[in-house]
Design a protein around this motif. Structure first.
Motif, mmCIF file in Angstrom:
data_model
loop_
_atom_site.group_PDB
_atom_site.id
_atom_site.type_symbol
_atom_site.label_atom_id
_atom_site.label_comp_id
_atom_site.label_asym_id
_atom_site.label_seq_id
_atom_site.Cartn_x
_atom_site.Cartn_y
_atom_site.Cartn_z
ATOM 1 N N ALA A 16 -5.397 6.684 -5.034
ATOM 2 C CA ALA A 16 -4.423 7.762 -5.214
ATOM 3 C C ALA A 16 -4.911 8.781 -6.233
ATOM 4 O O ALA A 16 -4.782 9.999 -6.026
ATOM 5 C CB ALA A 16 -3.075 7.183 -5.643
ATOM 6 N N TRP A 56 0.839 -1.209 0.000
ATOM 7 C CA TRP A 56 0.000 0.000 0.000
ATOM 8 C C TRP A 56 0.870 1.254 0.000
ATOM 9 O O TRP A 56 0.683 2.160 -0.820
ATOM 10 C CB TRP A 56 -0.931 -0.006 1.214
ATOM 11 C CG TRP A 56 -1.649 1.296 1.422
ATOM 12 C CD1 TRP A 56 -1.183 2.393 2.082
ATOM 13 C CD2 TRP A 56 -2.948 1.640 0.938
ATOM 14 N NE1 TRP A 56 -2.121 3.406 2.041
ATOM 15 C CE2 TRP A 56 -3.209 2.966 1.346
ATOM 16 C CE3 TRP A 56 -3.919 0.953 0.216
ATOM 17 C CZ2 TRP A 56 -4.404 3.625 1.051
ATOM 18 C CZ3 TRP A 56 -5.120 1.601 -0.091
ATOM 19 C CH2 TRP A 56 -5.343 2.925 0.321
ATOM 20 N N ILE A 112 -5.787 0.603 -5.239
ATOM 21 C CA ILE A 112 -4.882 1.586 -4.621
ATOM 22 C C ILE A 112 -4.577 2.697 -5.611
ATOM 23 O O ILE A 112 -4.550 3.885 -5.241
ATOM 24 C CB ILE A 112 -3.579 0.927 -4.125
ATOM 25 C CG1 ILE A 112 -3.886 -0.258 -3.216
ATOM 26 C CG2 ILE A 112 -2.730 1.949 -3.371
ATOM 27 C CD1 ILE A 112 -2.657 -1.017 -2.766
ATOM 28 N N ILE A 120 1.138 4.105 -3.015
ATOM 29 C CA ILE A 120 0.807 5.511 -2.752
ATOM 30 C C ILE A 120 2.009 6.401 -3.053
ATOM 31 O O ILE A 120 1.876 7.506 -3.597
ATOM 32 C CB ILE A 120 0.330 5.695 -1.303
ATOM 33 C CG1 ILE A 120 -1.017 4.983 -1.091
ATOM 34 C CG2 ILE A 120 0.213 7.177 -0.947
ATOM 35 C CD1 ILE A 120 -2.174 5.528 -1.910
ATOM 36 N N LYS A 158 2.283 10.520 -3.454
ATOM 37 C CA LYS A 158 3.160 11.237 -2.516
ATOM 38 C C LYS A 158 4.093 12.207 -3.217
ATOM 39 O O LYS A 158 4.276 13.358 -2.776
ATOM 40 C CB LYS A 158 3.956 10.222 -1.699
ATOM 41 C CG LYS A 158 4.935 10.836 -0.704
ATOM 42 C CD LYS A 158 5.702 9.727 0.027
ATOM 43 C CE LYS A 158 6.779 10.317 0.934
ATOM 44 N NZ LYS A 158 7.548 9.244 1.632
#
Length: 256
Positions: free
Chosen positions: A164, A113, A160, A117, A122
């Motif tokens: 995002a 995870w 995921i 991300i 990020k």
């Protein structure tokens, strides 16, 4: 590209692009360079990045490539600082790098995870953090965050990635407010099913192409150039009073 718009405000403008060696990113690099912008881009595809930069440099365009993994924040921000030293502080940031690796939600671990991300969200924030002071000092700039219609149309096997990409909308809205008084515009560019070579090699089947055609309002298939032309508009002074918005380039598929 002569049949499309030319943006005088982009000439000599420093531009930073993540994930610029292949696919949509390479299209972005080519289009911004063709406008006369000073382009710096990063990617983990080292051979492809060097080849693209060399090709465009040979054509007299101002393009620099720095190998960098966007999930390594220190290295990524150092690359951005290196581009600023050569080209001047970025006036345009295109947060493009991402990876839609398929995964089964039942098998996701906390480590996986976090890694997904990091790849898909990020680094957008930390790239903004790196370029914002220079844009503030220059009196403004444009930040373009790449989203995806995948979460809008509930694409299977990438939860995921979809999480995002949905979060990109929140990041765009929040940073548009944080930076707007400094003349910095922040918008999202949201592609549909773009036919990059990677998508064709890994995921897209003839049946998928038929389904895509059935869902799109417009005929034809999207390519990297379609995304790049929207990015040019959002980067140029022509979009000077547009911020905090989400622009879908999906041939009329998603219903937002």
């Amino acid at each position: 590209m002569s049949q499309y718009a030319n943006y005088p405000s982009l000439r000599d403008r420093p531009v930073v692009i993540s994930g610029g060696a292949t696919g949509i990113g390479a299209g972005l690099v080519r289009h911004f360079a063709a406008q006369g912008a000073r382009v710096g881009f990063v990617d983990i595809a080292v051979d492809e990045g060097h080849a693209l930069a060399a090709e465009l440099q040979a054509e007299g365009q101002s393009v620099l490539f720095t190998p960098a993994d966007v999930t390594d924040t220190e290295t990524f921000q150092a690359a951005i600082a290196g581009f600023a030293a050569s080209h001047g502080a970025a006036r345009v940031l295109v947060n493009n790098a991402a990876h839609d690796q398929r995964h089964d939600w039942r098998e996701v671990t906390p480590a996986y995870w976090d890694e997904r991300i990091a790849v898909n969200l990020k680094h957008f924030f930390f790239a903004i953090q790196a370029v914002a002071p220079g844009m503030q000092a220059a009196g403004g700039g444009s930040i373009i965050n790449f989203g995806s219609i995948s979460w809008m149309i509930m694409t299977p096997s990438i939860p995921i990635y979809e999480t995002a990409k949905a979060a990109v909308h929140g990041l765009t809205r929040s940073m548009a407010h944080e930076l707007g008084r400094d003349g910095i515009r922040v918008n999202s560019l949201v592609p549909g099913a773009v036919m990059t070579q990677r998508q064709r090699d890994l995921w897209i089947t003839p049946e998928d192409i038929s389904a895509i055609q059935a869902h799109q309002a417009l005929p034809g298939l999207l390519g990297p150039d379609d995304c790049a032309r929207m990015a040019l508009f959002l980067a140029a002074d022509d979009s000077a009073m547009i911020s905090g918005q989400h622009f879908l380039v999906d041939a009329g598929w998603a219903n937002t």
